[in-house]
Write an enzyme that holds these catalytic residues in place. Structure first.
Site, PDB file in Angstrom:
ATOM      1  NE  ARG A 120      46.478  28.693  46.517  1.00 47.61           N
ATOM      2  CZ  ARG A 120      46.220  27.960  47.585  1.00 47.61           C
ATOM      3  NH1 ARG A 120      45.112  28.172  48.277  1.00 47.61           N
ATOM      4  NH2 ARG A 120      47.057  27.033  48.011  1.00 47.61           N
TER       5      ARG A 120
ATOM      6  CG  ASP B  34      48.989  14.547  53.987  1.00 46.68           C
ATOM      7  OD1 ASP B  34      49.871  15.390  53.786  1.00 46.68           O
ATOM      8  OD2 ASP B  34      48.024  14.738  54.756  1.00 46.68           O
TER       9      ASP B  34
ATOM     10  CG  ASP C  87      52.153  12.760  45.462  1.00 45.47           C
ATOM     11  OD1 ASP C  87      51.384  13.387  46.230  1.00 45.47           O
ATOM     12  OD2 ASP C  87      52.093  11.521  45.333  1.00 45.47           O
ATOM     13  CB  ALA C  88      49.676  16.225  42.184  1.00 43.65           C
ATOM     14  N   GLY C  89      49.001  14.830  45.267  1.00 38.58           N
ATOM     15  CA  GLY C  89      47.916  14.391  46.126  1.00 38.58           C
ATOM     16  C   GLY C  89      48.003  15.000  47.522  1.00 38.58           C
TER      17      GLY C  89
ATOM     18  CG  ASN D  85      54.544  18.437  54.321  1.00 38.53           C
ATOM     19  OD1 ASN D  85      54.938  19.043  55.320  1.00 38.53           O
ATOM     20  ND2 ASN D  85      53.280  18.389  53.975  1.00 38.53           N
ATOM     21  CB  THR D  86      56.771  16.389  58.719  1.00 43.40           C
ATOM     22  OG1 THR D  86      56.280  17.670  59.130  1.00 43.40           O
ATOM     23  CG2 THR D  86      58.267  16.476  58.495  1.00 43.40           C
ATOM     24  CG  HIS D  87      50.466  13.635  57.777  1.00 46.15           C
ATOM     25  ND1 HIS D  87      49.595  14.701  57.720  1.00 46.15           N
ATOM     26  CD2 HIS D  87      49.731  12.561  58.181  1.00 46.15           C
ATOM     27  CE1 HIS D  87      48.380  14.288  58.049  1.00 46.15           C
ATOM     28  NE2 HIS D  87      48.442  13.001  58.340  1.00 46.15           N
TER      29      HIS D  87
END
Length: 202
Positions: A65, A145, A141-143, A107-109
């Site tokens: 990855r 959402d 970010d790194a999390g 991004n969208t959630h």
């Protein structure tokens, strides 16, 4: 002058199609300079039909990855974007991508974050029994959402909703929000103050 935008997709590209249509309008503020994907998908076909350059960076083609993340970062960076948009991109990016595009990757959630993060947001919201859910546009970010929220739109939950009907209504609101706020970000600029995105402050 329009901002340069790279859009990442994994599926049919309904959000991408809306962005392509919006970007054709004079004064929108954004120009889609490339569409990338992690697999062959309908979104790439939409982009090609619109004359937009495309690329595919498959996880299976990389040794791991980290290598995939480096490759994706390089492919996106080659188009010198001002913003990168995840429009149904089904892969989590890694540290190198975020180092390159941190604060510029949206991004969208399909829920009102921080409620119901993850891939089953509408299902989880419905099972919990909430009366109001919606869509969130945020800076990745790194999390999972957990990024700073740019905008949210509410969608009422009907008593007879199924996961499918709720998801479809959220998609409509999500798409409109993405188109509206991408244009506003590109036209007016923004800055991040803690957990807030301040529009019109570029």
């Amino acid at each position: 002058m329009s901002a340069r935008v790279v859009v990442l997709v994994s599926g049919g590209g309904s959000n991408l199609e809306a962005l392509i249509d919006a970007a054709r309008v004079e004064g929108y503020g954004a120009r889609i300079v490339a569409v990338g994907a992690d697999r062959d998908c309908g979104g790439l076909e939409l982009a090609a039909a619109a004359g937009i350059p495309t690329f595919v960076t498959r996880v299976g083609d990389a040794a791991d990855r980290a290598e995939w993340d480096r490759s994706l970062t390089a492919r996106v960076a080659a188009f010198n974007p001002d913003l990168v948009i995840s429009a149904g991109f089904l892969k989590l990016v890694g540290a190198e991508f975020l180092a390159e595009f941190g604060g510029r990757f949206l991004n969208t959630h399909n829920t009102l974050l921080p409620a119901f993060p993850g891939i089953h947001g509408p299902r989880d919201a419905l099972e919990y029994g909430v009366k109001l859910t919606g869509a969130t546009l945020f800076i990745v970010d790194a999390g999972i959402d957990t990024g700073v929220i740019v905008a949210q739109v509410a969608v009422p939950v009907a008593d007879d909703d199924t996961v499918e009907t709720l998801t479809e209504r959220i998609k409509v609101a999500e798409r409109a929000q993405l188109v509206d706020h991408l244009g506003r970000l590109c036209r007016d600029g923004w800055r991040i103050e803690g957990r807030r995105v301040v529009l019109g402050a570029g």
